[in-house]
Enzyme design. Structure first.
Site, short mmCIF file in Angstrom:
data_model
loop_
_atom_site.label_atom_id
_atom_site.label_comp_id
_atom_site.label_asym_id
_atom_site.label_seq_id
_atom_site.Cartn_x
_atom_site.Cartn_y
_atom_site.Cartn_z
N THR A 15 23.37 -25.30 -24.40
CA THR A 15 24.19 -24.67 -25.45
C THR A 15 24.44 -25.70 -26.78
O THR A 15 24.52 -25.02 -27.81
CB THR A 15 25.47 -24.10 -24.98
N TYR A 28 22.50 -16.51 -27.51
CA TYR A 28 22.06 -17.56 -28.07
C TYR A 28 20.88 -18.06 -27.43
O TYR A 28 20.49 -17.70 -26.18
CB TYR A 28 22.95 -18.57 -28.59
N THR A 94 25.88 -26.96 -19.80
CA THR A 94 27.01 -27.09 -19.03
C THR A 94 26.84 -26.44 -17.56
O THR A 94 27.53 -27.11 -16.71
CB THR A 94 28.26 -26.49 -19.46
N ASP A 95 25.96 -25.73 -17.05
CA ASP A 95 25.99 -25.07 -15.91
C ASP A 95 25.56 -25.83 -14.76
O ASP A 95 26.24 -25.85 -13.77
CB ASP A 95 24.88 -23.81 -15.88
N LYS A 167 32.22 -27.25 -13.01
CA LYS A 167 32.59 -26.30 -13.98
C LYS A 167 33.15 -25.24 -13.14
O LYS A 167 32.87 -24.68 -12.13
CB LYS A 167 30.99 -25.75 -14.44
N GLU A 288 36.88 -27.53 13.03
CA GLU A 288 36.57 -26.11 13.37
C GLU A 288 35.28 -25.91 14.23
O GLU A 288 35.07 -25.20 14.89
CB GLU A 288 36.62 -25.06 12.24
N1 GLU Z 1 22.95 -21.61 -19.05
C1 GLU Z 1 23.02 -22.72 -20.33
C2 GLU Z 1 22.96 -24.01 -19.70
O1 GLU Z 1 23.72 -24.66 -18.91
C3 GLU Z 1 24.10 -22.32 -21.53
C4 GLU Z 1 25.28 -22.90 -20.72
C5 GLU Z 1 25.82 -24.31 -21.43
O2 GLU Z 1 25.21 -24.73 -21.96
O3 GLU Z 1 27.10 -24.15 -21.77
O4 GLU Z 1 22.51 -24.73 -20.48
#
Ligand code: GLU
Length: 331
Positions: A15, A28, A94-95, A167, A288
């Protein structure tokens, strides 16, 4: 004379390099902005460091894979091997950023700062978070104060360690937490303080190296839930997985039939690691579940995605469950 520290930005997409049709566009295309444009968009970063860019990939991080990991690791080692380079910043979606960051935490052979950053809002959005994240990341990567802290994530004014960070929110700018051990530091418009050093072994002291490899052993994650059947465990074995990570309930548990299928997989030489779908806490041995009897490994505090990374690397060296358990205590 140019006395600014040299920092290399390695772009992989996400992103932070995303373009929307409008400033409020929720949809986007990620990975569209070039690394040169990312650098030009934050002239303040070029005032504190001498920046160059390397294009590694242009993917949304859901499409991150072993091939890009290997290429990125090689580029990071190449950049940090240059005596004139102070540190690197990796821009990433970020994913799955935490998985790639933890992978580099285990294979990079340098004590220089390696900083991951990204954005929750595309570059064209109102109040885009990418520019300040990039500026803060460059400040950390340029500084000797951040050396020997392992691979870091700098997002939303905080500095996280690759091993602990996760995340935790799908949409908000404050999307990352380090639930078990807390932050490594905090950064405010480039001014940063480190609070602690990672306790676990990383980077230059790690035993893992992928230098002569072009792929990693296959490891699948199986998610536990109420009324869990054994079929997906069997499917993972049939697909040729050399390792299975259980995203278990609570302390890494699963239904009796799933545990029996995992024990059968372990008897057939598939390395089984019990992790948890809970967002914090450790998975403990022989509480467990009788791990000794079943031939299982526990993930300690690694979430399923990161347990998969460590198991993939562990399997490049051994299939011995005692040694692999030791890796999980060490890294
Ligand atoms: N799903 C995309 C990725 O991880 C967009 C999420 C992001 O970058 O924040 O590249």
């Amino acid at each position: 004379m140019n006395s600014k520290p040299k920092v290399v930005i390695l772009a992989t997409g996400g992103t932070i390099a995303g373009i929307a049709k409008t400033g409020t566009g929720a949809s986007y295309d990620s990975g569209k902005v070039s690394v040169e444009a990312l650098i030009e968009a934050v002239p303040e970063a070029s005032e504190i460091a001498d920046l160059t860019g390397v294009h590694v990939a242009s993917v949304g991080s859901q499409d991150m894979n072993d091939v890009i990991w290997m290429k990125l690791a090689a580029e990071v080692d190449r950049c940090l091997g240059d005596d004139s380079v102070a540190g690197v910043v990796v821009t990433h979606g970020t994913d799955t950023m935490e998985e790639t960051a933890y992978f580099l935490n285990l294979v990079v052979d340098s004590e220089k700062p390696v900083v991951f950053t990204g954005a929750m809002r595309p570059a064209t959005a109102l109040s885009a978070d990418g520019p300040l994240n990039l500026f803060n990341s460059v400040a950390v990567a340029a500084s000797g104060k951040a050396r020997d802290h392992g691979v870091m994530l700098v997002v939303d004014d905080f500095i996280h360690g690759a091993r602990e960070v996760s995340k935790s929110n799908t949409l908000t700018v404050q999307a990352f937490e380090s639930p078990n051990l807390g932050l490594l530091g905090a950064v405010h418009f480039g001014d940063f303080r480190m609070f602690r050093k990672p306790q676990k072994v990383h980077t230059s002291r790690s035993v893992f190296s992928i230098k002569s490899m072009d792929e990693l052993p296959r490891v699948e994650v199986v998610y536990a839930h109420s009324n869990m059947k054994a079929d997906l465990v069997h499917a993972a074995v049939q697909c040729g997985a050399r390792g299975i990570v259980l995203a278990g309930v609570g302390n890494g548990n699963a239904s009796a039939v799933a545990i029996e299928a995992l024990a059968e997989a372990a008897r057939r030489g598939v390395v089984v690691v019990r992790s948890t779908r809970s967002s914090s806490g450790a998975v403990l041995r022989n509480k467990e579940i009788d791990d000794d009897a079943n031939g299982f490994v526990v993930s300690d505090q690694l979430n399923p995605g990161k347990a998969r990374v460590l198991l993939q690397l562990g399997l490049t060296l051994t299939r011995d469950v005692t040694r692999i358990q030791e890796y999980f205590w060490t890294y």
